[in-house]
Design a protein around this motif. Structure first.
Motif, short mmCIF file in Angstrom:
data_model
loop_
_atom_site.label_atom_id
_atom_site.label_comp_id
_atom_site.label_asym_id
_atom_site.label_seq_id
_atom_site.Cartn_x
_atom_site.Cartn_y
_atom_site.Cartn_z
N ASP A 1 -6.12 -2.48 4.47
CA ASP A 1 -6.25 -1.19 3.87
C ASP A 1 -7.30 -0.45 4.51
OD1 ASP A 1 -4.69 0.44 2.06
OD2 ASP A 1 -6.56 0.63 1.38
N LEU B 1 5.88 3.01 3.75
CA LEU B 1 5.98 1.47 3.65
C LEU B 1 6.93 1.21 2.41
CD1 LEU B 1 4.75 -1.07 4.61
CD2 LEU B 1 2.90 -0.78 3.20
N GLY C 1 -6.72 0.94 7.63
CA GLY C 1 -5.70 1.95 7.49
C GLY C 1 -4.36 1.30 8.05
N LYS C 2 -4.39 -0.02 8.00
CA LYS C 2 -3.06 -0.73 8.21
C LYS C 2 -2.33 -0.88 7.25
CE LYS C 2 -5.96 -3.76 11.35
NZ LYS C 2 -5.61 -3.29 12.94
N PRO C 3 -0.84 -0.95 7.61
CA PRO C 3 -0.04 -1.43 6.53
C PRO C 3 -0.13 -2.62 6.14
CG PRO C 3 1.17 -1.09 8.51
CD PRO C 3 -0.33 -0.75 8.98
N TRP C 4 0.05 -2.87 4.66
CA TRP C 4 -0.03 -4.46 4.21
C TRP C 4 1.01 -4.57 3.04
CZ3 TRP C 4 -1.28 -4.06 -0.94
CH2 TRP C 4 -1.96 -2.87 -1.32
N GLY D 1 0.73 -0.97 0.14
CA GLY D 1 0.01 0.08 0.19
C GLY D 1 0.75 1.25 0.06
N ARG E 1 0.68 3.96 2.92
CA ARG E 1 0.71 3.40 4.21
C ARG E 1 2.33 3.48 4.69
NH1 ARG E 1 -3.92 4.17 5.58
NH2 ARG E 1 -5.41 3.11 3.75
N THR E 2 2.29 3.58 6.08
CA THR E 2 3.64 3.83 6.70
C THR E 2 3.88 2.54 7.67
OG1 THR E 2 2.70 5.03 8.83
CG2 THR E 2 3.53 6.16 6.66
#
Ligand SMILES: [Zn+2]
Length: 309
Positions: free
Chosen positions: A171, A143, A174-177, A133, A136-137
């Motif tokens: 996603d 990320l 709001g999570k990193p993936w 993503g 995302r961080t």
């Protein structure tokens, strides 16, 4: 510790968990598609490595996420359902929807990072890559920086993601993936499984969930970052004819818009269709299985990111 989630009567999901239950929490999935054994074997390898690695957070590894599909050896599972289109699932639905619901609630909702291990499966070929993503961080940094720490030669930054995948659910929260792809064609390569195991351990390290692990061999000489697409493997360059597909490029090749990437031949040996690239970029997925029908995906081409490369 090892544990078991009951997705439905007679259908259990066996996981292995490392760490003390604190954060950061990372979930690693293998075998969402039943013909993608790279992720299954890599997940077991990660579990073996973590058994002798200091874990600071909590790492949960589910090597066999889709037991019905794995038992059949097919991409799809119960009722020809694609588990990667059903997240976040439905506790009152069919077996695959219950599996999605169980994984979503027990392993994705509580996690701080999701890593889903796929591969090209029997019908396609893909270059070794880490998709993630783009917005995302992880560990307070983009990320992309974490993806760069993996040994994958191709990194695919997705600004958006098609609904229904495990990573779509992460996603939406709001999570990193991240997900990994490689190989395919129905055969396994040791080098791909090694890349997966190293890639997972590197992401765990960046997430602060595990101590660094040293691996033999040099890092990749060059990493290509591509963008575009939402990771939906049901769309791309589509076949318009039935017949057998003969490719003229390889997964990972750079092509120009309009360039011939292969042809479809009919049973009389005549060329029924010349298949051309729909854009300039890198061939991230290419049909391997030879017999094709109209509407099936011939290839997915993603543009190279000149700024990030
Ligand atoms: Zn897959």
């Amino acid at each position: 510790m090892s544990g078991r989630l009951r997705a439905a009567p007679g259908l259990d999901l066996d996981f292995v968990r490392f760490g003390d239950g604190g954060g950061p929490a990372v979930t690693v999935l293998g075998g969402v598609h039943g013909d993608e054994m790279e992720g299954v074997l890599a997940a077991y390898r990660v579990a073996d490595l973590l058994a002798s690695t200091p874990v600071r957070g909590t790492v949960t590894v589910l090597p066999r996420a889709n037991p019905p599909a794995l038992a059949a050896g097919t991409r799809h599972g119960d009722g020809d359902a694609n588990l990667a289109r059903l997240f976040p699932g439905d506790p009152g639905g069919g077996l695959s929807e219950r599996i999605a619901h169980t994984i979503a609630t027990a392993l994705i909702d509580p996690c701080d990072l999701l890593i889903d291990l796929h591969s090209a499966g029997r019908r396609y070929r893909m270059p070794p890559m880490c998709g993630f993503g783009a917005g995302r961080t992880l560990g307070g940094r983009p990320l992309l920086d974490a993806a760069r720490a993996t040994p994958f030669p191709y990194l695919w930054a997705h600004a958006s993601v098609a609904p229904g995948r495990s990573v779509s659910h992460a996603d939406a929260l709001g999570k990193p993936w991240a997900y990994f792809e490689s190989g395919g064609g129905g055969a396994l390569r040791e080098a791909d499984i090694d890349l997966y195991a190293q890639g997972v351990l590197r992401l765990l390290e960046v997430a602060g969930a595990a101590e660094p692990v040293s691996f033999a061999g040099p890092p990749p000489a060059r990493q290509v970052v591509v963008t575009g697409g939402d990771g939906n493997t049901d769309t791309g360059v589509l076949f318009g004819s039935a017949g057998v597909f003969v490719s003229s490029v390889a997964a990972g090749d750079t092509v120009a818009a309009g360039q011939t990437i292969g042809a479809v031949y009919d049973d009389g040996g005549q060329c029924a269709e010349v298949v051309r690239a729909d854009a300039s970029g890198v061939v991230m997925m290419l049909r391997h299985d030879l017999r094709v029908t109209p509407g099936e995906v011939a290839a997915i081409i993603a543009g190279e990111d000149g700024r990030a490369a």
